[in-house]
Design a protein around this motif. Structure first.
Motif, PDB file in Angstrom:
ATOM      1  N   ARG A  75       0.845  -1.191   0.000  1.00  0.00           N
ATOM      2  CA  ARG A  75       0.000   0.000   0.000  1.00  0.00           C
ATOM      3  C   ARG A  75       0.888   1.252   0.000  1.00  0.00           C
ATOM      4  NH1 ARG A  75      -5.015  -2.054   1.251  1.00  0.00           N
ATOM      5  NH2 ARG A  75      -4.995  -3.997   2.457  1.00  0.00           N
ATOM      6  N   LYS A  76       0.810   2.039  -1.058  1.00  0.00           N
ATOM      7  CA  LYS A  76       1.641   3.230  -1.183  1.00  0.00           C
ATOM      8  C   LYS A  76       1.143   4.340  -0.256  1.00  0.00           C
ATOM      9  CE  LYS A  76       2.899   2.425  -6.026  1.00  0.00           C
ATOM     10  NZ  LYS A  76       2.835   2.973  -7.403  1.00  0.00           N
ATOM     11  N   TYR A  77       2.083   5.152   0.204  1.00  0.00           N
ATOM     12  CA  TYR A  77       1.738   6.344   0.987  1.00  0.00           C
ATOM     13  C   TYR A  77       1.074   7.384   0.093  1.00  0.00           C
ATOM     14  CZ  TYR A  77       2.401  10.942   3.034  1.00  0.00           C
ATOM     15  OH  TYR A  77       2.190  12.222   3.480  1.00  0.00           O
ATOM     16  N   LYS A  78       0.071   8.084   0.645  1.00  0.00           N
ATOM     17  CA  LYS A  78      -0.638   9.101  -0.126  1.00  0.00           C
ATOM     18  C   LYS A  78      -0.640  10.476   0.532  1.00  0.00           C
ATOM     19  CE  LYS A  78      -2.013   6.404  -3.514  1.00  0.00           C
ATOM     20  NZ  LYS A  78      -1.606   6.619  -4.914  1.00  0.00           N
ATOM     21  N   SER A  79      -0.982  10.557   1.841  1.00  0.00           N
ATOM     22  CA  SER A  79      -1.208  11.876   2.432  1.00  0.00           C
ATOM     23  C   SER A  79      -1.181  11.796   3.949  1.00  0.00           C
ATOM     24  CB  SER A  79      -2.574  12.400   1.956  1.00  0.00           C
ATOM     25  OG  SER A  79      -2.887  13.663   2.489  1.00  0.00           O
ATOM     26  N   ILE A  80      -0.844  12.934   4.616  1.00  0.00           N
ATOM     27  CA  ILE A  80      -0.903  13.025   6.078  1.00  0.00           C
ATOM     28  C   ILE A  80      -1.724  14.245   6.490  1.00  0.00           C
ATOM     29  CG2 ILE A  80       1.257  11.833   6.587  1.00  0.00           C
ATOM     30  CD1 ILE A  80       2.568  14.587   6.963  1.00  0.00           C
ATOM     31  N   TYR A  81      -2.208  14.195   7.737  1.00  0.00           N
ATOM     32  CA  TYR A  81      -3.004  15.305   8.289  1.00  0.00           C
ATOM     33  C   TYR A  81      -2.905  15.203   9.802  1.00  0.00           C
ATOM     34  CZ  TYR A  81      -6.859  18.728   7.976  1.00  0.00           C
ATOM     35  OH  TYR A  81      -7.630  19.877   8.004  1.00  0.00           O
ATOM     36  N   VAL A  82      -2.771  16.330  10.489  1.00  0.00           N
ATOM     37  CA  VAL A  82      -2.682  16.335  11.951  1.00  0.00           C
ATOM     38  C   VAL A  82      -3.871  17.095  12.522  1.00  0.00           C
ATOM     39  CG1 VAL A  82      -1.353  17.097  13.951  1.00  0.00           C
ATOM     40  CG2 VAL A  82      -0.173  16.165  11.954  1.00  0.00           C
TER      41      VAL A  82
END
Length: 355
Positions: free
Chosen positions: A325-332
């Motif tokens: 599963r490829k990385y796509k996005s982050i959010y805090v």
């Protein structure tokens, strides 16, 4: 097949294996050597997983998180998946009644700050914005020089990085969505080569609470902090040691009338992604630290975080890489790190951070 032909094929295979072995033995990959810096680890074993959910849709970004809802977007900028923030259950799908030419909507950036919805289409030089569901959704096009990056800062203003009149570099600018007026400012990113700003390419992130805009370079250890009038507050440095960008461009004929500029060689991406929130700047790094094994670096993503007030490095956390599963996005948000992988969405508990 004769033995003579068979021997020739076998010889070619053996020679190819020898050449690959020599190349592997003599080529030093960027993260196989000592990169000359150490990280301050806040979680040696990785962050604690709180929740996760899997899905089949090709989702690519976390468009926003409100008090109760998570908004996930994919290749279609007009269809948004709504997730309940507490249970990680599907709530609904938000459909925006807009039908752009499907061959021209990539790339785009999308942000949801309830009840506002913003999409910037780079290829169209156009902006879709308004309140949802489907209330006063507007599409505006700007017949000016193209932009490469954008970030929404309020209901009527967008910060752009766009080409200058000569096409030799890129400037930061403010776009008023109501009047479509563009206000340019001095470009703080200094040019070192003739790449039309591509060597200093990067990504925007904006903290709504602190009103700080950050532009983080992809290929150097630099980031830029600006206020909402795009006045430079300071230039920061990430903890790695990559201070120069070795980017060269070459032209490639796309068709009879268009010439496309492409990279002449593989590019080392120092900073892969970023997010500003809760007074900190989080940067997903592409560089291995001296106090980090190659095995650990290859099995985890490392996220360095910095104090927004002065750009001071505070520490690092890590999350697992998913083999399939490829990385796509982050959010805090609210002391949690939300991570979107290909076909999986997760939340991790962040350690107590004093900034």
């Amino acid at each position: 097949m004769s033995f003579k032909v068979l021997y020739k094929i076998l010889g070619i295979v053996i020679l190819s294996i020898i050449i690959l072995g020599v190349l592997k033995g003599t080529t030093v990959m960027p993260n196989e050597k000592d990169n000359g810096f150490n990280r301050n680890w806040k979680s040696n074993e990785g962050l604690e997983l709180e929740r996760s959910m899997k899905f089949d849709e090709p989702l690519s970004t976390i468009a926003g998180i409100s008090k109760n809802t998570i908004f996930l977007a994919g290749d279609n900028a007009t269809a948004i998946l709504l997730i309940d923030k507490k249970s990680f259950k599907r709530k609904d799908t938000l459909m925006i009644q807009f039908h752009p030419d499907p061959t021209k909507i990539v790339p785009f950036s999308i942000r949801i700050d309830t009840p506002y919805y913003f999409v910037q289409f780079v290829n169209l030089r156009a902006y879709l914005y308004g309140k949802f569901p489907n209330e006063n959704i507007k599409l505006k096009e700007k017949a000016e020089l193209p932009f490469t990056k954008s970030i929404q800062i309020d209901s009527s203003k967008v910060i752009l990085r766009m080409f200058n009149q000569k096409g030799t570099g890129q400037d930061f600018a403010i776009l008023d969505l109501e009047s479509m007026e563009v206000k340019r400012d001095t470009d703080y990113v200094k040019m070192y080569d003739k790449t039309a700003g591509m060597s200093t390419d990067g990504s925007f992130t904006f903290d709504k609470e602190t009103k700080r805009i950050f532009f983080v370079e992809y290929f150097r250890n630099k980031f830029y902090c600006m206020d909402t009038s795009i006045s430079l507050q300071y230039i920061g440095k990430t903890i790695d040691t990559v201070a120069t960008s070795r980017i060269e461009l070459k032209s490639m004929e796309k068709n009879d009338t268009t010439i496309k500029l492409v990279s002449a060689a593989a590019r080392l991406q120092v900073n892969k992604d970023c997010f500003a929130g809760e007074g900190l700047l989080y940067i997903l790094s592409g560089m291995r630290a001296s106090n980090e094994t190659i095995k650990d670096f290859n099995s985890h993503f490392v996220i360095d975080y910095y104090d927004q007030k002065d750009g001071k490095y505070l520490g690092t956390v890590k999350i697992p890489k998913m083999e399939d599963r490829k990385y796509k996005s982050i959010y805090v948000k609210d002391g949690r790190l939300y991570v979107l992988y290909e076909n999986e969405f997760r939340s991790y508990l962040l350690p107590q951070i004093k900034n």
